[in-house]
Write an enzyme that holds these catalytic residues in place. Structure first.
Site, PDB file in Angstrom:
ATOM      1  CB  CYS A 217      -0.865  -0.151   1.114  1.00  0.00           C
ATOM      2  SG  CYS A 217      -1.409   1.549   1.812  1.00  0.00           S
TER       3      CYS A 217
ATOM      4  CB  CYS B  53       0.302   1.802   3.920  1.00  0.00           C
ATOM      5  SG  CYS B  53      -1.342   1.320   3.825  1.00  0.00           S
TER       6      CYS B  53
END
Length: 386
Positions: free
Chosen positions: A51, A54
């Site tokens: 991600c 993230c």
């Protein structure tokens, strides 16, 4: 309530520094026990290794002194990969469907608040304050909605909080929100598109009803492509029996024949089967289907080739298949050289026993990581073994 930044570009981050959020290094049961003992909530950064947002949070937000000061004082902090180990069960329990998701959980394991996406410093601290205030938690906000709240900003924020976890409720919120607006702006359209994942979702009706507004932001062909993808996602979901782990090929091919050629449909179904096999850890099936899909990989882009090559490195042990993965990684590097794909190539060469090329590409990967400020600790560990 502050506005959620749902959309963010891909960016590779570094590990959080000591003055920022201090995350616990223990299992979730122990973390809950500590929170209960200290009368604190647990803050969970529910992330996935691939991600981008993230990683951007890890680089830009978690290390900040102000963020660390507040989160360390008020929460027991946990950082959990939702696709590995105990994270898989936690993702199911807390209905985590998008990354990053930030969960606020009490010592009994009950969720009291959540938010998602890349969030800037001020807003990230505000979300933490909201979690600590029972009148601002998600449960309270939902009740406020049920009581008839019509403030557009309130409705927009509430929709953002529930977008990926409660489509039916979000549909009601957005229906009220859109009724308060004569037309949709770009941010409204982005939120609607992000949440519309199925033709059976109440959001899909809004997607159809608001086509004229959406076309002010998207060209007609993009709208049609999005509509096609929603239909395809819905049919794929219905084609797979998760309990029996079986596919209904006939249903899929019949339902898609109105908007896909037979060749397109068969390829998409094979790709879906491949992805599902990997998720189910049915590696022989995954390996077989992937080799068929990437027999001709000339049209695949660099990121796609790197992803399939890395998956083979992590899951496949057949040397002939790994040599195919080496070719995919080489093509990925040829199309767009990066730290990610040079590291993949180094690891693949090492796995097939070619230490010389493994060292060459590992050193190249480290150089690229240094020049772009990326974390290369895993590649350094590889180099020490060569």
């Amino acid at each position: 309530m502050k506005k959620i930044a749902i959309f963010s570009s891909l960016f590779i981050g570094a590990l959080a520094m000591a003055q920022g959020i201090k995350f616990e290094d223990s299992n979730f049961t122990a973390i809950l026990a500590k929170a209960k003992k200290e009368n604190k909530l647990v803050f969970v950064d529910a992330y996935a290794s691939w991600c981008g947002p993230c990683k951007l949070m890890v680089k830009n937000i978690f290390p900040l002194q102000s963020v660390g000061d507040y989160y360390n004082a008020h929460f027991v902090n946990a950082k959990i990969d939702m696709e590995k180990g105990e994270g898989v069960g936690l993702a199911k329990k807390y209905n985590v469907k998008v990354f990053p998701t930030y969960l606020f959980i009490d010592g009994n394991g009950e969720e009291v608040h959540r938010t998602i996406g890349y969030v800037e410093e001020k807003d990230f601290i505000q979300f933490a304050k909201d979690a600590g205030d029972p009148t601002k938690r998600l449960v309270a906000l939902k009740q406020q909605f049920e009581n008839g709240e019509k403030d557009p900003e309130f409705l927009k924020n509430l929709a953002g909080l529930t977008l990926y976890t409660d489509a039916e409720f979000t549909g009601k919120v957005l229906d009220r929100y859109f009724k308060s607006k004569p037309s949709l702006d770009q941010e409204d359209v982005e939120m609607l598109l992000a949440g519309t994942q199925s033709t059976e979702s109440p959001l899909y009706k809004i997607f159809q009803a608001k086509k004229a507004d959406i076309l002010k932001v998207l060209p007609e062909d993009k709208y049609q492509m999005f509509d096609k993808n929603i239909k395809l996602t819905t049919i794929l979901k219905k084609s797979y029996n998760a309990d029996a782990k079986t596919w209904n090929d006939a249903y899929f091919l019949t339902e898609t024949q109105s908007f896909l050629s037979k060749e397109e449909a068969e390829k998409i179904l094979k790709r879906a089967k491949s992805n599902r096999a990997l998720k189910n850890k049915d590696i022989p099936t995954y390996e077989k289907l992937s080799l068929e899909l990437y027999k001709d990989y000339s049209a695949a882009n660099s990121d796609e080739l790197n992803a399939i090559a890395w998956n083979f490195f992590e899951n496949v042990n057949n040397k002939a298949s790994l040599e195919k993965a080496v070719a995919w990684a080489q093509e990925s590097v040829k199309k767009k050289e990066s730290y990610a794909n040079t590291d993949t190539l180094a690891n693949l060469y090492n796995k097939i026993g070619d230490k010389k090329n493994a060292k060459i590409w590992a050193e190249k990967a480290v150089e690229l990581a240094k020049s772009s400020g990326q974390d290369f600790s895993d590649t350094e560990k590889l180099l020490k073994t060569l």
